[in-house]
Design a protein around this motif. Structure first.
Motif, PDB file in Angstrom:
ATOM      1  N   HIS A   1     132.044 -20.515 130.523  1.00 20.76           N
ATOM      2  CA  HIS A   1     132.729 -19.745 131.572  1.00 20.76           C
ATOM      3  C   HIS A   1     133.665 -18.737 130.919  1.00 20.76           C
ATOM      4  N   ILE A   2     133.642 -17.507 131.408  1.00 19.03           N
ATOM      5  CA  ILE A   2     134.636 -16.495 131.044  1.00 19.03           C
ATOM      6  C   ILE A   2     135.177 -15.908 132.344  1.00 19.03           C
TER       7      ILE A   2
ATOM      8  N   GLY B   1     131.416 -13.831 132.985  1.00 18.82           N
ATOM      9  CA  GLY B   1     130.408 -14.205 132.008  1.00 18.82           C
ATOM     10  C   GLY B   1     130.351 -15.706 131.818  1.00 18.82           C
ATOM     11  N   GLY B   2     129.455 -16.122 130.950  1.00 19.37           N
ATOM     12  CA  GLY B   2     129.289 -17.538 130.639  1.00 19.37           C
ATOM     13  C   GLY B   2     127.827 -17.925 130.588  1.00 19.37           C
ATOM     14  N   GLY B   3     127.589 -19.167 130.171  1.00 25.18           N
ATOM     15  CA  GLY B   3     126.228 -19.662 130.108  1.00 25.18           C
ATOM     16  C   GLY B   3     125.446 -19.146 128.918  1.00 25.18           C
ATOM     17  N   PHE B   4     126.089 -19.030 127.766  1.00 22.29           N
ATOM     18  CA  PHE B   4     125.380 -18.567 126.573  1.00 22.29           C
ATOM     19  C   PHE B   4     125.942 -19.271 125.340  1.00 22.29           C
TER      20      PHE B   4
ATOM     21  N   GLY C   1     135.951 -20.917 128.781  1.00 22.39           N
ATOM     22  CA  GLY C   1     135.615 -22.335 128.802  1.00 22.39           C
ATOM     23  C   GLY C   1     134.515 -22.644 127.803  1.00 22.39           C
ATOM     24  N   VAL C   2     134.801 -23.565 126.885  1.00 24.92           N
ATOM     25  CA  VAL C   2     133.853 -23.973 125.846  1.00 24.92           C
ATOM     26  C   VAL C   2     133.834 -25.492 125.776  1.00 24.92           C
TER      27      VAL C   2
ATOM     28  N   GLY D   1     143.382 -17.453 127.364  1.00 24.14           N
ATOM     29  CA  GLY D   1     143.490 -16.700 126.123  1.00 24.14           C
ATOM     30  C   GLY D   1     144.256 -15.407 126.253  1.00 24.14           C
ATOM     31  N   ASP D   2     143.569 -14.310 126.085  1.00 26.79           N
ATOM     32  CA  ASP D   2     144.189 -12.998 125.977  1.00 26.79           C
ATOM     33  C   ASP D   2     144.931 -12.612 127.259  1.00 26.79           C
TER      34      ASP D   2
END
Length: 319
Positions: A49-50, A79-82, A123-124, A131-132
């Motif tokens: 997840h971003i 973004g996410g899922g990579f 999310g990892v 974060g930023d």
């Protein structure tokens, strides 16, 4: 590429993130665009997840006084899922819509002291790291600028601006807070009011303009507030004689206060509805150039101080 923030919650050797917003101020209801840069750490990870969060520094009034807090007023998934490989760099462009009620942070390039930020969340492997963090700069819509410019030309001055937690009753307000711009009265109204507070509530259909005037307390009476509300269309920005229009608003506000003042005490956070107005008539175009109001924005912070304050206020905040 210098990555601003290691994702500490994900662990040592994890990825880092840097969000870069496209240059220039955005407008309420406009598009916020930029890029999220990710750089892999010492091992391959699954990025689930971003997200982006829009934050605001908001004042809250309570029985003990007043305090400030960070409010997240919008969230986006970009973004996410990579899978992100070891030391791999990846760019994720984004383009997201700002809420129409997003506060204005500057007027003619001068900061108003309003603190907004864009925070990136990654999310990892089941862990999420805020974060930023980047400052968000918002300039007025054309119709908002027309009103502010007219107030300056009529002789009103800028005193301060802040974000107040609460809702204005009888309006279409959607966010849990609203922006107040406090103005010193023009000389022709200085005998009647100490200050006027202005709130914009924008929507796709147009703009609600909420004006609130304090009442000077007499020898045996305390001052109180009176409030009125007006509506205009976005297409009116270059169609109305704004000096005449806004001066009429102020006169109605003062007349409303005088007529209903004894029963119209309003506090912050829950206002009540006043008069409605929609000006269909055409007038002269708004005069070009910076309004006198902008010249009063001298108490605001310079851009670097705003950036520092955003970092100091939001950094470490976990909502």
């Amino acid at each position: 590429m210098v990555f601003k923030r290691l994702l500490g919650a994900i662990g040592v050797g994890g990825p880092s993130v840097d969000t870069v917003l496209d240059g220039g101020a955005v407008v309420p209801g406009g598009v916020l665009s930029g890029r999220v840069w990710l750089k892999g750490g010492s091992a391959t990870v699954e990025v689930e997840h971003i997200g982006l969060e829009l934050l605001a520094r908001v004042e809250v009034e309570h029985e003990e006084g007043e305090s400030e807090g960070a409010v997240v007023f919008e969230r986006f998934t970009v973004g996410g899922g990579f899978r992100l490989g070891e030391e791999e760099e990846r760019e994720l462009p984004f383009s997201v819509p700002l809420p129409w009620e997003t506060p204005v942070t500057e007027l003619y390039g001068q900061p108003l002291g309003i603190v907004l930020g864009v925070r990136t969340e990654v999310g990892v492997a089941g862990a999420r790291d805020k974060g930023d963090l980047d400052p968000l700069t918002v300039r007025p819509l054309p119709v908002q600028e027309a009103v502010l410019e007219s107030l300056g030309q009529l002789g009103f001055g800028f005193r301060s601006a802040d974000l107040e937690h609460g809702r204005i009753g009888g309006t279409g307000q959607r966010l849990p807070f609203y922006q107040e711009v406090e103005l010193t009265p023009a000389p022709q109204y200085a005998h009647a009011v100490n200050e006027i507070e202005l709130t914009f509530l924008a929507s796709p259909a147009g703009l609600e303009v909420v004006l609130e005037a304090d009442k000077r307390g007499g020898l045996f009476s305390s001052g109180h507030d009176a409030l009125t509300r007006f509506t205009v269309r976005h297409e009116d920005a270059h169609a109305l004689d704004w000096n005449s229009e806004v001066d009429g608003w102020i006169r109605q506000l003062i007349a409303h206060r005088e007529a209903y003042g004894a029963h119209a005490a309003y506090g912050h956070g829950e206002h009540h509805d006043g008069h409605h107005h929609s000006g269909p008539g055409l007038g002269t175009a708004v005069a070009a150039g910076a309004a006198g109001l902008a010249l009063g924005v001298v108490g605001g912070m310079v851009a670097a101080e705003v950036v520092d304050e955003i970092g100091d206020f939001f950094e470490g905040d976990e909502d």
